[in-house]
Design a protein around this motif. Structure first.
Motif, short mmCIF file in Angstrom:
data_model
loop_
_atom_site.label_atom_id
_atom_site.label_comp_id
_atom_site.label_asym_id
_atom_site.label_seq_id
_atom_site.Cartn_x
_atom_site.Cartn_y
_atom_site.Cartn_z
N GLN A 1 1.00 3.22 -3.25
CA GLN A 1 -0.17 3.99 -3.73
C GLN A 1 0.12 5.49 -3.75
O GLN A 1 -0.50 6.23 -4.53
CB GLN A 1 -1.38 3.70 -2.84
N VAL B 1 -2.99 -3.18 -5.59
CA VAL B 1 -2.43 -1.83 -5.45
C VAL B 1 -1.99 -1.29 -6.81
O VAL B 1 -1.35 -2.00 -7.60
CB VAL B 1 -1.22 -1.85 -4.48
N GLU C 1 0.81 -1.22 0.00
CA GLU C 1 0.00 0.00 0.00
C GLU C 1 0.84 1.27 0.00
O GLU C 1 0.36 2.34 -0.38
CB GLU C 1 -0.96 0.01 1.19
#
Length: 288
Positions: free
Chosen positions: A180, A206, A177
Motif C-alpha cells: 500500500q 490491497v 499491506e
C-alpha cells in the motif's frame, strides 16, 4: 444435382443469421446475390429450404436435414484443412502468453514463433485457441474446455526485489499491506496479466500506492535500487542474471507466491511436431 460446398455455406449462413441481409454480410455478397443463389438451389432440389413467412426465417424439414449436413461437412473440411496446414515444413507456431517472461521458457526449443509478445489475459488466450487464432497458449489458468488440453510447463515462485536498506529486507516475508505504501513496477498492462496483483494483492483487498509499467527489466531494477518502487519476478528469471549490488529478494506472503505455468493447445493439434516436441520433453520429466 451436385451439392457443392458453396451451397452448404449458403444454408449455414442464412440459418445462423435468420435473414438474407445477415447471411450476405457473412458471405461477403449482396442480399440479392444470396437470394438468387438460394432460389436456384431450391429450384434444383425441388423443395423449399427456408420458411420465409417466419421472422426470423426458419428451416423447413428438408432445410433442417441440409443444415445438419452443412455443419458436419464444413466442420470436417475445416478440421482436415488445418491438419494439412500443420504438415507444412517449418510451420510458424502462433503463440500467446499471459506473461512476457513465459516466452523465455521456449528458448530451449527451436520453434519458429509467430507472436507479438504482448501479454494476453488468460481467458482471452483460451478463447483465441478455440477460434484457431493461436496454436499454443502459456497461462497460469488451466483450460476448462474439453477441446483444449495442457501440460505443466513450469512451476515457480514470484519474489519481490527490494533495496538492502529497505525495512522489508529484514522481514521474514512481505505482507500484502506493505504494498500500500509502495509503487509496484510491472512489465506492462493489462493488470489481468500481472500475477502478484491478481492473485495476491486483490484477494487481500490491497491497492499499491501506484502502478508503473517499465518494459525493460534493467531499468526497473535501477528504479528499485533508487527506492522508486518494488519489482516482482519469478525465481527462475532471477537465476538468469546477477542482481545489482544493494538489492535482495524477499518472499511474498507467509507461504510464498507460487504458480503453475500451463502450456495450452487444442486436442486436435497434439501431434503438431513443435507441440509434440514440447509435450514429450515435459511429460518425460526433462524439466527445468
Amino acid at each position: 444435382m451436385d451439392l457443392e460446398i458453396r451451397h452448404l455455406k449458403l444454408i449455414k449462413a442464412i440459418a445462423n443469421a435468420g435473414n438474407l441481409a445477415g447471411a450476405a454480410n457473412d458471405l461477403h455478397l449482396t442480399p440479392s446475390a444470396v437470394s438468387h443463389q438460394l432460389r436456384a438451389l431450391e429450384n434444383q432440389l425441388g423443395v423449399a429450404v427456408f420458411d420465409r413467412q417466419q421472422k426470423p426465417w426458419e428451416l423447413t424439414p428438408a432445410g433442417t436435414q441440409l443444415f445438419q449436413l452443412s455443419l458436419s461437412v464444413l466442420g470436417a473440411v475445416s478440421s482436415r484443412l488445418r491438419q494439412v496446414q500443420n504438415l507444412k515444413p517449418n510451420k510458424n507456431l502462433r503463440v500467446g502468453s499471459e506473461c512476457y517472461a513465459f516466452y523465455l521458457l521456449l528458448q530451449r526449443y527451436h520453434f519458429t514463433l509467430e507472436a507479438d509478445y504482448a501479454p494476453i489475459a488468460p481467458e482471452l488466450i483460451h478463447q483465441r485457441l478455440m477460434h484457431h487464432e493461436l496454436d499454443l497458449g502459456m497461462t497460469t489458468i488451466a483450460p476448462k474446455s474439453e477441446k483444449l488440453t495442457s501440460c505443466t510447463l513450469k512451476q515457480d515462485e514470484i519474489r519481490v526485489i527490494v533495496p538492502d536498506d529497505h525495512p522489508l529486507a529484514e522481514a521474514s516475508f512481505v505482507p500484502a499491506e506493505a504494498f500500500q505504501q509502495e509503487v509496484l513496477l510491472i512489465h506492462s498492462y493489462p493488470l489481468e496479466t500481472v500475477y502478484v496483483y491478481q492473485h495476491f494483492l486483490l484477494p487481500n483487498g490491497v491497492e499499491p500506492a501506484a502502478i508503473l509499467p517499465i518494459p525493460l527489466t534493467e531499468v526497473a531494477l535501477q528504479m528499485v535500487a533508487e527506492g522508486k518502487g518494488l519489482l516482482c519476478l519469478p525465481d527462475w528469471q532471477l537465476d538468469r542474471f546477477t542482481l545489482p549490488k544493494g538489492l535482495t529478494t524477499q518472499t511474498i506472503g507467509a507461504q510464498g507466491l507460487h504458480r503453475t505455468v500451463h502450456a495450452v493447445y487444442r486436442n486436435e493439434d497434439q501431434n503438431l511436431p513443435q507441440l509434440k516436441q514440447l509435450t514429450d520433453e515435459v511429460l518425460t520429466l526433462k524439466t527445468w
